[in-house]
Write an enzyme that holds these catalytic residues in place. Structure first.
Site, PDB file in Angstrom:
ATOM      1  CG  ASP A  40      31.361  39.211  47.071  1.00  0.00           C
ATOM      2  OD1 ASP A  40      30.593  39.968  47.699  1.00  0.00           O
ATOM      3  OD2 ASP A  40      31.009  38.578  46.065  1.00  0.00           O
ATOM      4  CB  ILE A  41      31.280  44.414  49.227  1.00  0.00           C
ATOM      5  CG1 ILE A  41      31.377  45.517  50.258  1.00  0.00           C
ATOM      6  CG2 ILE A  41      29.899  44.322  48.628  1.00  0.00           C
ATOM      7  CD1 ILE A  41      32.766  45.927  50.601  1.00  0.00           C
ATOM      8  CD  GLU A  50      24.633  41.559  43.317  1.00  0.00           C
ATOM      9  OE1 GLU A  50      24.541  40.479  43.940  1.00  0.00           O
ATOM     10  OE2 GLU A  50      25.213  42.556  43.772  1.00  0.00           O
ATOM     11  CG  HIS A  52      31.908  38.234  38.658  1.00  0.00           C
ATOM     12  ND1 HIS A  52      30.945  38.841  37.880  1.00  0.00           N
ATOM     13  CD2 HIS A  52      31.231  37.698  39.708  1.00  0.00           C
ATOM     14  CE1 HIS A  52      29.757  38.683  38.450  1.00  0.00           C
ATOM     15  NE2 HIS A  52      29.903  37.978  39.549  1.00  0.00           N
ATOM     16  CG  HIS A  86      31.455  34.236  43.068  1.00  0.00           C
ATOM     17  ND1 HIS A  86      31.021  35.159  43.998  1.00  0.00           N
ATOM     18  CD2 HIS A  86      30.672  34.427  41.974  1.00  0.00           C
ATOM     19  CE1 HIS A  86      30.021  35.870  43.499  1.00  0.00           C
ATOM     20  NE2 HIS A  86      29.789  35.437  42.268  1.00  0.00           N
TER      21      HIS A  86
HETATM   22  P1  5GP Z   1      26.803  37.646  40.764  1.00  0.00           P
HETATM   23  O1  5GP Z   1      26.777  38.675  39.624  1.00  0.00           O
HETATM   24  O2  5GP Z   1      27.934  36.679  40.613  1.00  0.00           O
HETATM   25  O3  5GP Z   1      25.473  36.987  40.942  1.00  0.00           O
HETATM   26  O4  5GP Z   1      27.062  38.458  42.108  1.00  0.00           O
HETATM   27  C1  5GP Z   1      27.889  39.596  42.153  1.00  0.00           C
HETATM   28  C2  5GP Z   1      28.765  39.575  43.368  1.00  0.00           C
HETATM   29  O5  5GP Z   1      29.440  40.816  43.407  1.00  0.00           O
HETATM   30  C3  5GP Z   1      28.023  39.423  44.705  1.00  0.00           C
HETATM   31  O6  5GP Z   1      28.620  38.380  45.456  1.00  0.00           O
HETATM   32  C4  5GP Z   1      28.182  40.788  45.365  1.00  0.00           C
HETATM   33  O7  5GP Z   1      28.324  40.706  46.776  1.00  0.00           O
HETATM   34  C5  5GP Z   1      29.437  41.347  44.722  1.00  0.00           C
HETATM   35  N1  5GP Z   1      29.417  42.791  44.602  1.00  0.00           N
HETATM   36  C6  5GP Z   1      28.432  43.541  44.054  1.00  0.00           C
HETATM   37  N2  5GP Z   1      28.750  44.843  44.102  1.00  0.00           N
HETATM   38  C7  5GP Z   1      29.969  44.917  44.694  1.00  0.00           C
HETATM   39  C8  5GP Z   1      30.833  46.017  45.025  1.00  0.00           C
HETATM   40  O8  5GP Z   1      30.543  47.183  44.784  1.00  0.00           O
HETATM   41  N3  5GP Z   1      32.012  45.709  45.613  1.00  0.00           N
HETATM   42  C9  5GP Z   1      32.382  44.412  45.874  1.00  0.00           C
HETATM   43  N4  5GP Z   1      33.562  44.227  46.464  1.00  0.00           N
HETATM   44  N5  5GP Z   1      31.596  43.356  45.580  1.00  0.00           N
HETATM   45  C10 5GP Z   1      30.396  43.608  44.991  1.00  0.00           C
END
Ligand code: 5GP
Length: 130
Positions: A29-30, A88, A93, A95
């Site tokens: 995760d970035i 987001e 996915h 975590h």
């Molecule tokens: P969620 O959809 O589970 O709420 O959050 C999405 C997760 O993806 C976040 O923790 C965010 O930091 C990660 N994320 C979003 N865009 C990118 C990206 O371009 N590269 C990486 N490695 N992680 C990402």
């Protein structure tokens, strides 16, 4: 339109790749909550985890298991916490987060800012156990 995770899987956007097989892709995760915070994604582009077909959903967890075991060896922690949020990025996915206590799973905490060198070091440490 392809999700950002599909672009990562296809190599159109760079990622720190932890592991990949025909059906799944795992990368750091970035904006990590902890060093080693990894996302595990089915290559099949489905928004909501519980809309995945049974085989893909089960396979995701089986694929994640060996990655979690490698992360917990590479990053000192009590265990690997898993969670699904998906608010987001509309591409299912998991975590995987190294944790020592419940607060380490708090997504409202400020995220770590890691350098390219730090990400590469974490990746190398995890790869030793895969
Ligand atoms: P969620 O959809 O589970 O709420 O959050 C999405 C997760 O993806 C976040 O923790 C965010 O930091 C990660 N994320 C979003 N865009 C990118 C990206 O371009 N590269 C990486 N490695 N992680 C990402």
């Amino acid at each position: 339109m392809a999700t950002i995770f599909t672009k990562i899987i296809n190599g159109e956007i760079p990622s720190y790749k932890v592991a990949e097989d025909d059906n799944y892709y795992a990368f750091l995760d970035i904006n990590p909550l902890a060093k080693g915070h990894t996302l595990v994604v089915p290559k099949k582009e489905v928004d909501y985890m519980f809309d995945l077909d049974d085989e893909t959903l089960a396979g995701l967890n089986i694929f994640a298991k060996k990655i979690a075991k490698a992360i917990e060896k590479a990053v000192p922690c009590k265990r690997i916490g898993t969670t699904v949020i998906g608010l987001e990025v509309p591409h299912a996915h998991l975590h995987l987060i190294p944790i020592n206590g419940i607060n380490d799973m708090n997504f409202e905490k400020p995220k770590l800012k890691l350098s390219d060198e730090e990400f590469k070091q974490i990746l190398a440490d995890i790869h030793k156990y895969l």
